[in-house]
Motif scaffolding. Structure first.
Motif, PDB file in Angstrom:
ATOM      1  N   ASN A  15      71.044 -56.220  28.427  1.00 46.05           N
ATOM      2  CA  ASN A  15      72.213 -56.437  27.006  1.00 46.05           C
ATOM      3  C   ASN A  15      73.729 -55.688  26.680  1.00 46.05           C
ATOM      4  OD1 ASN A  15      70.115 -56.688  25.715  1.00 46.05           O
ATOM      5  ND2 ASN A  15      69.203 -54.224  25.525  1.00 46.05           N
ATOM      6  N   ARG A  65      70.897 -51.771  21.519  1.00 45.89           N
ATOM      7  CA  ARG A  65      70.699 -52.140  20.518  1.00 45.89           C
ATOM      8  C   ARG A  65      71.713 -51.182  19.440  1.00 45.89           C
ATOM      9  NH1 ARG A  65      67.745 -54.976  22.750  1.00 45.89           N
ATOM     10  NH2 ARG A  65      67.106 -57.359  22.607  1.00 45.89           N
ATOM     11  N   THR A 101      62.841 -57.779  27.507  1.00 45.07           N
ATOM     12  CA  THR A 101      63.966 -57.334  27.783  1.00 45.07           C
ATOM     13  C   THR A 101      64.859 -58.823  26.745  1.00 45.07           C
ATOM     14  OG1 THR A 101      64.413 -55.617  28.779  1.00 45.07           O
ATOM     15  CG2 THR A 101      67.006 -56.983  27.842  1.00 45.07           C
ATOM     16  N   THR A 102      63.855 -59.772  27.369  1.00 45.12           N
ATOM     17  CA  THR A 102      64.543 -61.131  26.879  1.00 45.12           C
ATOM     18  C   THR A 102      63.024 -61.923  26.821  1.00 45.12           C
ATOM     19  OG1 THR A 102      63.801 -61.919  28.740  1.00 45.12           O
ATOM     20  CG2 THR A 102      66.198 -62.003  28.288  1.00 45.12           C
ATOM     21  N   ILE A 103      61.983 -60.827  25.676  1.00 46.70           N
ATOM     22  CA  ILE A 103      61.036 -61.471  25.461  1.00 46.70           C
ATOM     23  C   ILE A 103      60.676 -62.226  24.529  1.00 46.70           C
ATOM     24  CG2 ILE A 103      60.653 -60.083  23.572  1.00 46.70           C
ATOM     25  CD1 ILE A 103      57.781 -59.595  24.927  1.00 46.70           C
ATOM     26  N   SER A 104      62.018 -63.517  24.006  1.00 51.65           N
ATOM     27  CA  SER A 104      62.005 -64.478  22.703  1.00 51.65           C
ATOM     28  C   SER A 104      61.986 -65.206  23.802  1.00 51.65           C
ATOM     29  CB  SER A 104      63.146 -64.211  21.728  1.00 51.65           C
ATOM     30  OG  SER A 104      64.113 -64.229  22.242  1.00 51.65           O
ATOM     31  N   GLU A 105      62.129 -65.447  25.362  1.00 48.04           N
ATOM     32  CA  GLU A 105      62.419 -66.541  26.325  1.00 48.04           C
ATOM     33  C   GLU A 105      61.943 -66.608  26.926  1.00 48.04           C
ATOM     34  OE1 GLU A 105      66.881 -65.520  27.742  1.00 48.04           O
ATOM     35  OE2 GLU A 105      67.618 -65.335  25.883  1.00 48.04           O
ATOM     36  N   THR A 106      60.719 -65.006  27.346  1.00 41.06           N
ATOM     37  CA  THR A 106      59.808 -65.286  28.556  1.00 41.06           C
ATOM     38  C   THR A 106      58.389 -64.977  27.509  1.00 41.06           C
ATOM     39  OG1 THR A 106      59.880 -63.497  28.753  1.00 41.06           O
ATOM     40  CG2 THR A 106      61.437 -64.081  29.798  1.00 41.06           C
ATOM     41  N   GLY A 107      58.390 -64.318  26.846  1.00 36.88           N
ATOM     42  CA  GLY A 107      57.558 -64.295  26.281  1.00 36.88           C
ATOM     43  C   GLY A 107      56.483 -63.613  26.687  1.00 36.88           C
ATOM     44  N   ASN A 138      65.357 -50.420  25.104  1.00 37.29           N
ATOM     45  CA  ASN A 138      65.988 -52.001  24.155  1.00 37.29           C
ATOM     46  C   ASN A 138      66.710 -51.088  22.825  1.00 37.29           C
ATOM     47  OD1 ASN A 138      65.979 -54.870  25.003  1.00 37.29           O
ATOM     48  ND2 ASN A 138      64.443 -53.727  26.125  1.00 37.29           N
ATOM     49  N   SER A 189      60.670 -50.397  26.375  1.00 33.98           N
ATOM     50  CA  SER A 189      60.950 -51.423  24.403  1.00 33.98           C
ATOM     51  C   SER A 189      61.967 -49.954  23.592  1.00 33.98           C
ATOM     52  CB  SER A 189      59.830 -51.369  24.323  1.00 33.98           C
ATOM     53  OG  SER A 189      59.275 -51.915  24.424  1.00 33.98           O
TER      54      SER A 189
END
Length: 145
Positions: free
Chosen positions: A44, A133, A94-100, A129, A126
């Protein structure tokens, strides 16, 4: 040093609740927790948390070489298979929007950890993260030591 708003002073009740949540993830050892928190913070780009969790990892007994090579953990042989599964999961979440959060990584994690540990690891990831942020948004940076 906080460059924008002092989020802990403004909403200390919520911040303290986040600190208290840490006590409810006891199935993960401090050394592994520190590695996971550090890796998430590296991904991050959170300077404050990288500094903090590097210090915590050393206190938990982590070696300098492993800390130096954490960003390239897949390329070295001195992380265990369980640690590698946890680090891969940390990166995916951490990169869930890319990896699922792919099934293959979940299955690899589950081969080394109990259900309770999988849940606790995912909570640690979680929460880290969230901390990242907050620190990045409010420009919370480490002081020079």
């Amino acid at each position: 040093m906080i460059g924008r708003l002092d989020y802990a002073a403004i909403n200390g009740v919520a911040i303290q609740a986040m600190f208290k949540a840490k006590a409810h993830m006891p199935s993960i050892s401090e050394p592994l927790r520190a590695l996971i928190e550090l890796r998430v913070s590296q991904l991050n780009g959170c300077a404050y948390c990288v500094d903090l969790h590097t210090q915590e990892a050393r206190k938990a007994g982590e070696t300098q070489q492993r800390l130096d090579c954490l960003t390239v953990w897949q390329e070295v042989t001195f992380f265990t298979e369980a640690e590698k599964a946890a680090l891969a999961w940390a990166e995916a979440v951490t990169t869930i929007s890319e990896t699922g959060a792919p099934d293959a990584l979940f299955d690899a994690l589950s081969a080394h950890f109990t259900d309770e540990q999988v849940v606790d690891l995912t909570l640690i990831i979680s929460q880290m993260n969230t901390w990242n942020r907050l620190a990045i948004s409010f420009k919370h940076r480490p002081e020079a030591r």
